[in-house]
Design a protein around this motif. Structure first.
Motif, short mmCIF file in Angstrom:
data_model
loop_
_atom_site.label_atom_id
_atom_site.label_comp_id
_atom_site.label_asym_id
_atom_site.label_seq_id
_atom_site.Cartn_x
_atom_site.Cartn_y
_atom_site.Cartn_z
N ALA A 281 0.83 -1.21 0.00
CA ALA A 281 0.00 0.00 0.00
C ALA A 281 0.86 1.26 0.00
CB ALA A 281 -0.93 -0.01 1.22
N GLY A 282 1.97 1.23 0.76
CA GLY A 282 2.86 2.39 0.80
C GLY A 282 3.47 2.68 -0.56
N ALA A 283 3.89 1.62 -1.26
CA ALA A 283 4.47 1.81 -2.60
C ALA A 283 3.44 2.38 -3.56
CB ALA A 283 5.01 0.48 -3.12
N ILE A 284 2.22 1.86 -3.49
CA ILE A 284 1.15 2.38 -4.34
C ILE A 284 0.87 3.84 -4.00
CG2 ILE A 284 -1.32 2.17 -4.87
CD1 ILE A 284 -0.92 -0.89 -4.51
N GLY A 285 0.86 4.15 -2.69
CA GLY A 285 0.67 5.53 -2.26
C GLY A 285 1.78 6.44 -2.75
N LEU A 286 3.01 5.92 -2.76
CA LEU A 286 4.13 6.70 -3.29
C LEU A 286 3.94 6.98 -4.77
CD1 LEU A 286 6.91 8.01 -3.09
CD2 LEU A 286 7.93 5.73 -3.27
N GLY A 287 3.46 5.97 -5.48
CA GLY A 287 3.18 6.17 -6.90
C GLY A 287 2.12 7.24 -7.12
N GLU A 288 1.08 7.23 -6.29
CA GLU A 288 0.04 8.26 -6.39
C GLU A 288 0.62 9.65 -6.08
OE1 GLU A 288 -2.98 7.99 -7.41
OE2 GLU A 288 -3.33 5.83 -7.40
N ALA A 289 1.51 9.71 -5.10
CA ALA A 289 2.13 11.00 -4.75
C ALA A 289 2.97 11.52 -5.90
CB ALA A 289 2.99 10.83 -3.50
N ILE A 290 3.69 10.62 -6.57
CA ILE A 290 4.48 11.02 -7.73
C ILE A 290 3.58 11.53 -8.85
CG2 ILE A 290 5.92 10.10 -9.60
CD1 ILE A 290 7.33 8.39 -7.45
N ASP A 291 2.47 10.85 -9.08
CA ASP A 291 1.51 11.33 -10.09
C ASP A 291 1.03 12.74 -9.75
OD1 ASP A 291 1.66 8.94 -11.46
OD2 ASP A 291 -0.18 8.12 -10.61
N TYR A 292 0.75 12.97 -8.47
CA TYR A 292 0.27 14.29 -8.03
C TYR A 292 1.34 15.36 -8.25
CZ TYR A 292 -1.82 17.82 -4.95
OH TYR A 292 -2.36 18.98 -4.45
N LEU A 293 2.58 15.06 -7.87
CA LEU A 293 3.66 16.03 -8.05
C LEU A 293 3.94 16.27 -9.53
CD1 LEU A 293 6.09 14.81 -5.24
CD2 LEU A 293 4.90 17.02 -5.32
N ASN A 294 3.85 15.23 -10.33
CA ASN A 294 4.07 15.39 -11.77
C ASN A 294 2.99 16.27 -12.40
OD1 ASN A 294 6.45 13.92 -12.06
ND2 ASN A 294 5.39 11.99 -12.38
N GLU A 295 1.76 16.13 -11.92
CA GLU A 295 0.68 16.95 -12.46
C GLU A 295 0.90 18.43 -12.19
OE1 GLU A 295 -4.21 17.33 -12.17
OE2 GLU A 295 -3.18 15.63 -11.27
N ILE A 296 1.40 18.73 -11.01
CA ILE A 296 1.72 20.13 -10.67
C ILE A 296 3.00 20.57 -11.36
CG2 ILE A 296 2.36 21.69 -8.78
CD1 ILE A 296 0.61 19.87 -6.97
N GLY A 297 3.98 19.69 -11.36
CA GLY A 297 5.29 20.00 -11.92
C GLY A 297 6.28 20.27 -10.80
N ILE A 298 7.30 19.43 -10.67
CA ILE A 298 8.25 19.59 -9.58
C ILE A 298 9.00 20.91 -9.69
CG2 ILE A 298 10.17 18.38 -10.72
CD1 ILE A 298 9.13 18.04 -7.00
N ASP A 299 9.21 21.41 -10.90
CA ASP A 299 9.86 22.72 -11.06
C ASP A 299 8.96 23.83 -10.52
OD1 ASP A 299 12.12 21.62 -12.20
OD2 ASP A 299 11.40 21.86 -14.26
N GLN A 300 7.65 23.67 -10.66
CA GLN A 300 6.71 24.65 -10.11
C GLN A 300 6.72 24.61 -8.58
OE1 GLN A 300 4.38 26.90 -11.81
NE2 GLN A 300 5.98 26.52 -13.33
N VAL A 301 6.84 23.42 -8.03
CA VAL A 301 6.94 23.28 -6.57
C VAL A 301 8.17 24.02 -6.06
CG1 VAL A 301 7.27 21.66 -4.67
CG2 VAL A 301 5.68 21.11 -6.51
N LYS A 302 9.29 23.80 -6.73
CA LYS A 302 10.55 24.45 -6.33
C LYS A 302 10.43 25.97 -6.44
CE LYS A 302 15.56 24.20 -7.17
NZ LYS A 302 15.85 25.63 -7.43
N ALA A 303 9.86 26.45 -7.53
CA ALA A 303 9.71 27.89 -7.73
C ALA A 303 8.81 28.51 -6.67
CB ALA A 303 9.17 28.18 -9.13
N HIS A 304 7.75 27.80 -6.30
CA HIS A 304 6.84 28.29 -5.27
C HIS A 304 7.55 28.42 -3.93
CE1 HIS A 304 3.24 28.88 -2.89
NE2 HIS A 304 3.50 27.77 -2.20
N GLU A 305 8.32 27.41 -3.56
CA GLU A 305 9.05 27.47 -2.29
C GLU A 305 10.09 28.60 -2.32
OE1 GLU A 305 10.60 23.67 -1.18
OE2 GLU A 305 8.71 22.65 -1.58
N GLU A 306 10.75 28.77 -3.45
CA GLU A 306 11.72 29.87 -3.56
C GLU A 306 11.03 31.22 -3.37
OE1 GLU A 306 13.35 29.16 -7.41
OE2 GLU A 306 14.93 27.80 -6.67
N GLU A 307 9.84 31.36 -3.91
CA GLU A 307 9.08 32.60 -3.76
C GLU A 307 8.74 32.86 -2.29
OE1 GLU A 307 4.69 34.04 -5.16
OE2 GLU A 307 5.99 33.22 -6.73
#
Length: 409
Positions: A281-307
């Motif tokens: 279940a944890g591995a599947i949850g990790l896969g779902e988390a990766i899908d979520y981050l990919n949908e947003i864009g990890i570069d966008q996450v980084k830029a938001h934190e930098e802001e």
């Protein structure tokens, strides 16, 4: 960008609550992240529809669970750009991954008189395994120091890493100082001395693009729970040739090929290192988390934190009653900000902030040698992630001011 991430905040049901009568402001993502509804839904779907053990079952549920589990491995492979999915080992977390390397590769390759090089900023998870290995093997544990700005001293790194060095183990990003280390250059230095490099990526993978092939790391460890997935799941990436040559970390079911009365043989990568029933279940949850981050864009996450850091850090530095640790240049700082209010114990500060609904971490952050280097017993740490906003930063600033007023600082 803040408006977009204000909407993202709504994906996290736990944030829609009050603590001590105040709206929750969660600033402890360096310890563990909150989970979006998509990850929670993925866990519920697995347990309601596909719950079965993996790999050995020929019935439909078992086949579905196995497919989801291995799909998660492939998602991790693509997310960190590993060359093959066989180079992705599921573990309990970054700590487990680092202990795996120390207990297998380290045990086999470190001899008396060899050197292991780490940094003074390491989390205990990337310090104690190497410390204890050095003790067992009568090897020498060496530390790379810091610059005056609180960054890794790369000149010192070039001096500490020598032809006697067999392992270099460094955090990709610090859980206290808010710095990201030049792992690619450290890998180049290590390899020039025929040493391997192990990177602790627990504070990096959730917040920035990580390409293990470009970094040229030999091993890379990280945890799922710091990147939106459930607790109890982590990853060890290792170069295929190194993993194939290593003995298993644990023995039992799932990791064997043939077992006879007096001898056994091991199955192929990656399952050689995944003994027993895994956290499916944890591995599947990790896969779902990766899908979520990919949908947003990890570069966008980084830029938001930098802001957020560019907004908050200068305001903290203007307060002469605060001591802020790590670089004072926002461009050299990630979403982890550690500070103290002069004259107040960090635990008192964290308790006062909690009364305002603000969750921060106070303590040594599993980095006691670093605390000693900084000349403090503990710090207050505010750590930001994709669901935080400038409004959260403003609430933190107001709560710090109110805390100072209450304690008459």
């Amino acid at each position: 960008m803040d408006n977009k991430f204000q909407k993202i905040r709504n994906d996290f049901p736990i944030l829609n609550q009050k603590v001590n009568g105040e709206p929750l402001v969660y600033l402890d993502s360096a310890a563990t992240s909150q989970k979006p509804q998509a990850v929670i839904d993925g866990l519920i779907h697995y347990y309601q529809n596909d719950n079965a053990n993996v790999h050995r079952s020929v019935y439909t549920l078992g086949q579905r669970a196995t497919e989801e589990y291995e799909n998660a491995r492939q998602k991790v492979q693509r997310f960190i750009n590993a060359k093959e999915d066989k180079e992705v080992i599921f573990t309990k977390g970054a700590t487990d991954s680092l202990n795996l390397v120390a207990s297998t590769y380290g045990e086999e390759h470190i001899k008396a008189g060899d050197e292991i090089v780490i940094s003074i900023m390491e989390h205990h998870s990337n310090l104690i395994p190497w410390q204890q290995l050095a003790i067992r093997k009568q090897a020498k544990l060496k530390y790379i120091g810091l610059t005056k700005n609180g960054e890794l001293d790369m000149k010192d790194a070039a001096q500490q890493i020598t032809d006697k060095t067999k392992i270099v183990a460094i955090a990709h990003a610090s859980n206290v100082l808010g710095v990201t280390n030049d792992i690619k250059e450290l890998a180049r230095i290590a390899h020039s001395h025929n040493a391997v490099i192990v990177a602790d990526g627990a504070q990096a993978v959730p917040h920035q693009k990580v390409d293990v092939q470009d970094l040229d790391v030999d091993f890379y460890a990280f945890s799922g729970h710091k990147m939106l997935s459930p607790m109890g799941i982590g990853v060890l990436y290792g170069k295929k040739a190194l993993l194939e040559a290593m003995r298993p970390y644990q023995y039992g079911g799932e990791m064997i090929d043939f077992v006879e009365k007096q001898k056994s043989t091991w199955t192929d990568l990656p399952w050689k290192f995944e003994a027993g029933t895994q956290n499916v279940a944890g591995a599947i949850g990790l896969g779902e988390a990766i899908d979520y981050l990919n949908e947003i864009g990890i570069d966008q996450v980084k830029a938001h934190e930098e802001e957020l850091v560019e907004y908050l850090l200068p305001k903290l530095l203007q307060d002469q009653d605060l001591e802020v640790y790590g670089p004072h240049d926002p461009k050299k700082h990630n979403g982890v900000i550690s500070f103290n209010i002069k004259g107040l114990h960090p635990h008192d500060v964290a308790t006062a902030l909690d009364m305002e609904g603000i969750s921060v971490r106070a303590g040594h952050h599993c980095a006691q040698p670093l605390m000693k280097e900084l000349g403090v017993v503990a710090t207050v740490r505010a750590s930001f992630y994709l669901y935080n906003t400038k409004a959260d930063a403003d609430k933190l600033l107001r709560a710090i001011a109110e805390t100072k007023e209450f304690f008459k600082v």
